[in-house]
Design a protein around this motif. Structure first.
Motif: not given
Length: 296
Positions: A27-30, A54-60
């Motif tokens: 699950l893409l989580f922002s 899992p929760l997946v977060h892309v941290d810029t």
């Protein structure tokens, strides 16, 4: 309430189809309202068990600190698995390159990091919080949207979805972006947040912040945003309708300090939700161009 019940049931059905048809979804989580709504729906879909992916977060590296704190608190509360991909790691490895200039942003750089995460963890389905009412490129998406083995999306090669039948069959190397709240509107999300009494980042509520006006948008002052000589900083009450990278997310002037006021404000607004996303204004088809190469 009948509308929300119908939307909730549809989304839960989609989430269960994802779990049933794919081997390794995430699950893409922002940390934004849409992904928070997705998490609640996933809780309901698989209760009394924990969320099974899992929760997946892309941290810029340029995220709002309020969002990151909210993310960590929610993950701890749910006892969920969190996977974070860092854009800075890809920049350091020479896989991405920071933009320069007045409108420099790391938002588009998330694509490389996301595709690397998909490859590393062998995800075959990524659950996202995109809604068709957000933007015209979003409106073209199917609920199960296939990406090729390069992560690319072809809007002309999408599967029919008749009678709520979702086809999750993919070839080796392909993956699917799935969108359980495709048919929700922004107002639906806010009404659901109110009904479920969900916690959201403080950014969504009106608060005093230093901002400056550029091209009609109120840009938050930060170390990551390049200001010009003529950019005048003012301190005023603003809030955010979307939560993204600090370099691409503009605020709106607001006195909505409570959830009820936010709902009233959204209901009467003539300004689109994505109208405050600076990166969408780079070109007429900015979102679609990013999606074609693997963006959310």
């Amino acid at each position: 309430m009948d509308v929300l019940n119908h939307l909730e049931e549809e989304s839960i059905y989609i989430l269960r189809e994802v779990a049933g048809q794919f081997d390794n979804p995430c699950l893409l989580f922002s940390g934004g309202k849409d992904s928070i709504t997705l998490v609640r729906l996933a809780e309901k879909a698989f209760a009394p068990s924990k969320i099974p992916f899992p929760l997946v977060h892309v941290d810029t590296g340029h995220n709002f600190p309020e969002t990151l704190q909210f993310r960590d608190d929610l993950v701890a509360e749910l006892d969920a698995k969190l996977i974070v991909g860092h854009v800075q790691d890809d920049i350091d490895a020479g896989l991405s390159q920071d933009e320069t200039g007045r409108y420099a942003s790391r938002n588009a750089l998330q694509t490389t990091t996301l595709l690397n995460l998909i490859e590393k963890h062998k995800f075959d389905a990524c659950i996202g919080g995109a809604r068709r009412d957000e933007e015209k490129a979003r409106a073209k998406e199917r609920i199960f949207s296939v990406r090729d083995d390069f992560g690319q999306w072809n809007e002309k090669l999408q599967r029919p979805e008749l009678f709520d039948m979702l086809n999750g069959k993919i070839h080796s190397g392909e993956n699917v972006r799935t969108f359980p709240i495709s048919n929700w509107t922004e107002l639906d999300v806010w009404n659901y947040i109110q009904r479920e009494q969900l916690q959201i980042p403080s950014l969504y509520y009106a608060h005093k912040r230093d901002v400056f006006n550029r091209d009609g948008l109120w840009i938050p002052v930060s170390d990551y945003v390049k200001m010009g000589e003529n950019d005048e900083v003012v301190s005023t009450n603003v809030r955010f309708r979307t939560v993204g990278d600090m370099t691409c997310t503009a605020a709106v002037l607001s006195e909505a300090f409570e959830l009820e006021n936010i709902i009233k404000e959204i209901g009467s607004s003539t300004f689109s939700e994505r109208g405050a996303r600076i990166d969408d204004k780079r070109s007429e088809g900015a979102m679609e161009e990013r999606k074609k190469v693997g963006y959310f």
